[in-house]
Enzyme design. Structure first.
Site, mmCIF file in Angstrom:
data_model
loop_
_atom_site.group_PDB
_atom_site.id
_atom_site.type_symbol
_atom_site.label_atom_id
_atom_site.label_comp_id
_atom_site.label_asym_id
_atom_site.label_seq_id
_atom_site.Cartn_x
_atom_site.Cartn_y
_atom_site.Cartn_z
ATOM 1 N N GLU A 206 28.936 45.146 -19.629
ATOM 2 C CA GLU A 206 28.402 45.329 -18.285
ATOM 3 C C GLU A 206 29.437 46.023 -17.399
ATOM 4 O OE1 GLU A 206 25.797 42.668 -15.246
ATOM 5 O OE2 GLU A 206 27.685 41.771 -15.893
ATOM 6 N N LYS B 56 30.096 27.626 -2.270
ATOM 7 C CA LYS B 56 31.331 28.403 -2.315
ATOM 8 C C LYS B 56 30.968 29.866 -2.512
ATOM 9 C CE LYS B 56 34.373 30.163 -4.580
ATOM 10 N NZ LYS B 56 34.915 31.568 -4.502
#
Length: 487
Positions: free
Chosen positions: A383, A180
């Site tokens: 992040e 996917k």
């Protein structure tokens, strides 16, 4: 929906690949190019029905592929690599259009690495062995048995390279795969399905389904017939996948990004250190391993900053298809908003932009360096995944290590020093899955790769990949008791 689109002269099928044939969906989603925001095409939008079909196809194909001799599996994987090499230019231009990374990098580094992924794991499969050993006269024999259907969920920042880093060992191990890809960059996964079929990979061994995680991802990761799940992406998504897999106790491999440091000691080669620091803007900073926290020893911080500013300011940002471009766009408007949000909040909290700190036209963000940042600030701890670096100073090894290790992540670290003994002392104390000394991004597929803390779970690469994608079996045989007349 249209069955295919043309991207830079390359035909790409927009349907799923399930059980060796193309399968459409009732709904679609629009894929956009980050280069100019234009719509590339409508992509089949899968859900629970497509997930069930793909896992079913992988389940049905598994016995035959698992029983295929190692040498034949390796031969087919080498044929896949041949197909990738033949279509390097097509794959490169499609992926650049789809995710905005530099075309020159795709041509020279990324697509050759895609082919290498298949060749490496095909060859490693043929040498995978553990020497038999004895226990009180009994013989122990260790084997790697294929586990079953694997769900592989891959990110958008290096779509085909990171997909094949998972697909290649999973297939080599004798498993079947449901891949996917990220919905922001699905196109080269579709081309991979074509290449694999042309190489002779049996129907159902590799399946590719497209769509949103909330619609098809959950159905894949919670499926009781799935035996392994490998995911690269964000911590919040990983938590969701882990919760989904928990009901079936499906083993997971998770690579979840980081907030990696670059430690520059006063005895380092400053030109080298600056080169390493500027390299962190690669792929517009959309690299999980990027050393986004520059930690520089106080005696050299002024000179380091001067040289860094000069070199970073010379970077050319623009169309990634141009040979002279150094930095391309960010992947998606949502990602651009996220990056700018981090920067603007940091500036409002007192940070100073040495360079950058602002958007440019379209989906481009100026390479940014922020200083005057607190260790506990959001910009240092979270992040960003964009072309944004922070600069902090330290005095001595103890403070350098303390600052470097003071986040919830632990994916990688880079150390610049001219003292070998210092390098050994510091690297031993750093919490990271990979540490580079006076270099960056040197990767060997036989090395273990993964993160500590919230940077991930598990290691892949070399035998570690087969350890994950297989069920390890130890067979113990007694020395006596055989019917000598049998056979």
């Amino acid at each position: 929906m249209s069955e295919s689109i043309t991207v830079a002269g390359v035909s790409v099928d927009t349907r799923h690949w399930i059980g060796g044939r193309r399968v459409a969906s009732a709904g679609t989603f629009t894929d956009h190019s980050p280069i100019d925001g234009s719509a590339v095409g409508e992509i089949a939008r899968g859900g629970p029905d497509e997930a069930e079909a793909a896992v079913g196809a992988a389940r049905d194909a598994f016995p035959g592929w698992a029983a295929t001799p190692r040498a034949e599996r390796a031969r087919i994987l080498h044929a896949v690599a041949d197909g990738v090499e033949k279509r390097t230019e097509e794959l490169a231009i499609v992926e650049t259009t789809d995710n905005g990374a530099l075309l020159r990098s795709h041509r020279r580094g990324v697509m050759p690495r895609v082919a290498h992924n298949f060749r490496f794991f095909a060859d490693w499969l043929l040498r995978l062995d553990h020497e038999d050993f004895e226990t009180r006269g009994h013989t122990n024999h260790v084997s790697w048995d294929p586990a079953g259907p694997c769900v592989l969920i891959t990110p958008w920042n290096a779509p085909l390279m990171l997909a094949t880093w998972k697909v290649a060992p999973a297939l080599a191990a004798g498993n079947t795969v449901v891949l996917k890809p990220a919905e922001w960059s699905p196109l080269t996964a579709s081309l991979l399905a074509d290449i694999a079929a042309e190489a002779g990979l049996p129907a159902g061994v590799l399946n590719v389904v497209q769509g949103y995680g909330s619609e098809i991802g959950d159905a894949l990761t919670s499926h009781p017939d799935v035996r392994r799940i490998s995911f690269t992406g964000s911590v919040p998504t990983a938590r969701r996948i882990a919760a989904s897999a928990a009901a079936n106790l499906t083993p997971l491999s998770l690579e979840l990004g980081g907030k990696s440091p670059l430690l520059v000691f006063a005895d380092a080669d400053l030109d080298l250190a600056v080169d390493l620091a500027v390299e962190q803007y690669d792929n517009a900073g959309q690299v999980c391993l990027a050393a986004t926290r520059l930690l520089v020893e106080e005696p050299v911080v002024e000179e380091f900053t001067r040289r860094f500013t000069e070199k970073a300011s010379a970077l050319r940002q623009g169309d990634p298809r141009d040979e002279g471009t150094d930095i391309g766009p960010t992947i998606h408007p949502r990602q651009l908003e996220k990056i700018d949000g981090f920067v603007q909040r940091a500036l409002a909290a007192g940070a100073r932009a040495v360079i950058g700190g602002h958007r440019k036209d379209g989906q481009y963000y100026a390479p940014t360096l922020l200083t005057d940042v607190a260790q506990d600030s959001e910009i240092v701890q979270e992040e960003v995944f964009g072309p944004v670096l922070t600069l902090q100073t330290f005095t001595g090894e103890d403070e350098a290590v303390r600052l470097a290790d003071d986040t919830r992540f632990g994916l990688a670290a880079t150390v610049a020093t001219g003292d070998r003994e210092r390098a050994e002392r510091v690297t031993a104390r750093l919490v990271a899955g990979t540490v580079w000394v006076n270099c960056f991004f040197v990767r060997d597929l036989q090395a273990p790769f993964g993160g500590s803390r919230q940077s991930g779970v598990g290691r892949e690469g070399g035998t570690w990949s087969f350890d994950f994608y297989c069920d390890l079996k130890n067979t113990v045989t007694a020395p006596e008791g055989w019917d000598q007349d049998h056979g």
